[in-house]
Scaffold this motif. Sequence first.
Motif, PDB file in Angstrom:
ATOM      1  N   HIS A 233       0.867  -1.192   0.000  1.00 16.40           N
ATOM      2  CA  HIS A 233       0.000   0.000   0.000  1.00 16.40           C
ATOM      3  C   HIS A 233       0.900   1.238   0.000  1.00 16.40           C
ATOM      4  O   HIS A 233       1.537   1.536   1.020  1.00 16.40           O
ATOM      5  N   PRO A 234       1.000   1.944  -1.131  1.00 13.74           N
ATOM      6  CA  PRO A 234       1.935   3.080  -1.157  1.00 13.74           C
ATOM      7  C   PRO A 234       1.575   4.157  -0.145  1.00 13.74           C
ATOM      8  O   PRO A 234       0.386   4.419   0.091  1.00 13.74           O
ATOM      9  N   LYS A 235       2.611   4.739   0.469  1.00 16.05           N
ATOM     10  CA  LYS A 235       2.371   5.786   1.479  1.00 16.05           C
ATOM     11  C   LYS A 235       1.626   6.968   0.873  1.00 16.05           C
ATOM     12  O   LYS A 235       0.918   7.682   1.553  1.00 16.05           O
ATOM     13  N   SER A 236       1.815   7.160  -0.466  1.00 16.33           N
ATOM     14  CA  SER A 236       1.180   8.310  -1.130  1.00 16.33           C
ATOM     15  C   SER A 236      -0.283   8.019  -1.498  1.00 16.33           C
ATOM     16  O   SER A 236      -0.979   8.894  -2.010  1.00 16.33           O
ATOM     17  N   ALA A 237      -0.751   6.775  -1.244  1.00 17.01           N
ATOM     18  CA  ALA A 237      -2.126   6.435  -1.655  1.00 17.01           C
ATOM     19  C   ALA A 237      -3.135   7.336  -0.939  1.00 17.01           C
ATOM     20  O   ALA A 237      -2.928   7.680   0.240  1.00 17.01           O
ATOM     21  N   PRO A 238      -4.218   7.712  -1.633  1.00 14.06           N
ATOM     22  CA  PRO A 238      -5.189   8.611  -0.998  1.00 14.06           C
ATOM     23  C   PRO A 238      -5.966   7.940   0.141  1.00 14.06           C
ATOM     24  O   PRO A 238      -6.394   8.600   1.087  1.00 14.06           O
ATOM     25  N   SER A 239      -6.114   6.615   0.092  1.00 11.45           N
ATOM     26  CA  SER A 239      -6.887   5.936   1.146  1.00 11.45           C
ATOM     27  C   SER A 239      -5.960   5.491   2.272  1.00 11.45           C
ATOM     28  O   SER A 239      -4.776   5.222   2.053  1.00 11.45           O
ATOM     29  N   PRO A 240      -6.506   5.403   3.504  1.00 11.35           N
ATOM     30  CA  PRO A 240      -5.686   4.910   4.623  1.00 11.35           C
ATOM     31  C   PRO A 240      -5.226   3.476   4.345  1.00 11.35           C
ATOM     32  O   PRO A 240      -5.842   2.774   3.541  1.00 11.35           O
ATOM     33  N   PRO A 241      -4.143   3.009   5.003  1.00 12.08           N
ATOM     34  CA  PRO A 241      -3.686   1.627   4.781  1.00 12.08           C
ATOM     35  C   PRO A 241      -4.745   0.628   5.251  1.00 12.08           C
ATOM     36  O   PRO A 241      -5.644   0.993   6.023  1.00 12.08           O
ATOM     37  N   PRO A 242      -4.648  -0.635   4.800  1.00  8.26           N
ATOM     38  CA  PRO A 242      -5.665  -1.626   5.181  1.00  8.26           C
ATOM     39  C   PRO A 242      -5.882  -1.748   6.691  1.00  8.26           C
ATOM     40  O   PRO A 242      -6.979  -2.020   7.151  1.00  8.26           O
ATOM     41  N   THR A 243      -4.817  -1.577   7.464  1.00  5.03           N
ATOM     42  CA  THR A 243      -5.002  -1.563   8.923  1.00  5.03           C
ATOM     43  C   THR A 243      -3.837  -0.829   9.583  1.00  5.03           C
ATOM     44  O   THR A 243      -2.769  -0.675   8.981  1.00  5.03           O
ATOM     45  N   ASP A 244      -4.056  -0.393  10.826  1.00  2.37           N
ATOM     46  CA  ASP A 244      -2.958   0.213  11.587  1.00  2.37           C
ATOM     47  C   ASP A 244      -2.843  -0.461  12.953  1.00  2.37           C
ATOM     48  O   ASP A 244      -2.245   0.055  13.867  1.00  2.37           O
ATOM     49  N   GLU A 245      -3.448  -1.657  13.066  1.00  2.00           N
ATOM     50  CA  GLU A 245      -3.472  -2.283  14.393  1.00  2.00           C
ATOM     51  C   GLU A 245      -3.582  -3.801  14.293  1.00  2.00           C
ATOM     52  O   GLU A 245      -4.304  -4.318  13.443  1.00  2.00           O
ATOM     53  N   ILE A 246      -2.858  -4.488  15.194  1.00  2.00           N
ATOM     54  CA  ILE A 246      -3.057  -5.939  15.305  1.00  2.00           C
ATOM     55  C   ILE A 246      -3.570  -6.260  16.711  1.00  2.00           C
ATOM     56  O   ILE A 246      -3.426  -5.459  17.637  1.00  2.00           O
TER      57      ILE A 246
END
Length: 261
Positions: free
Chosen positions: A135-148
């Motif tokens: 997931h590129p850092k420049s992508a407009p959408s947030p990454p698939p998750t930020d937590e496990i």
Amino acid sequence: MFTSRVARSLAASSRIRLARTAYAKAPILRAYATVPISESDPDYVTIVEVGPRDGLQNEETIVSADLKVELIEKLARAGLTHIEAGSFVSPKWVPQMEDTIEVINKMERLPGRHYPVLVPNMKGLDKLLETLARHPKSAPSPPPTDEIAIFSAASDVFSKANTNCTVAEGLARLEPVARKALDNNLQVRGYVSAVITCPYSGKVDPKKVKDVTKALLDMGCYEVSLGDTVGTGNPTSIYTMLDAVMGGAYAIPPSKLAACL
Ligand SMILES: CC(C)(COP(=O)([O-])OP(=O)([O-])OC[C@H]1O[C@@H](n2cnc3c(N)ncnc32)[C@H](O)[C@@H]1OP(=O)([O-])[O-])[C@@H](O)C(=O)NCCC(=O)NCCSC(=O)C[C@@](C)(O)CC(=O)[O-]
């Protein structure tokens, strides 16, 4: 002349009237009676919705990835801020969660929401990190998750049945997982199962609950959810367990605890 309080109350009632009129004209709109409250309010409660993971993981009929995505999106649009979206466990153990990568990549990610995924070991975390790296850092959408979420139990027999290892072996396995997740800017949440009764070995010692909770917090979990997994708890047994966990030596503050209901 109105006092400002009366004026405010009239303004509020006219807003209510306006809202009612709009509601009558557009019956598909919903009116909510809830009052927004801020996270600093003592009455603020964070709900972690686990339906897409815990709710579905035991379903024998495989639910399609698209249906899971639809469920998650509807839960997010209903206002839930934390939605457990799936798990990176072995598909041999839980076939229903095999498509978690597809689900978290497809689902709409709303800003300000969290979509944690359950991770049992380094293999699971590495698979997640590979997905996140795509997931590129420049992508407009947030990454698939930020937590496990990592998980253990207060009973060795339960732990063996769930993860094929004792509690001590499982904690040793999870420690580097938590460290690597934190190093990769993922938040880590913990679970302890069977905090009142183990379905295989019976009554659970609250001290064991406290020791496992502390171990998970020491690994860097920002909170630990205590699960009465088989639902045998009553006010007395829950009080006794919480009293042991939150009191005595190395007392665990309530701000670090959550309840798995
Ligand atoms: C922990 C393990 C993996 C050990 O399982 P194991 O069989 O001891 O592990 P292994 O290392 O021997 O691996 C066996 C096979 O699984 C593969 N494997 C191994 N790990 C992974 C992985 N991460 N992702 C994908 N594949 C994996 C591995 O590669 C291998 O494949 P093979 O070589 O035979 O082809 C297994 O027992 C497991 O996945 N358990 C999870 C069970 C589970 O998901 N339970 C439900 C969640 S917990 C819960 O619901 C409670 C909670 C959280 O809600 C709180 C509460 O309310 O109580």
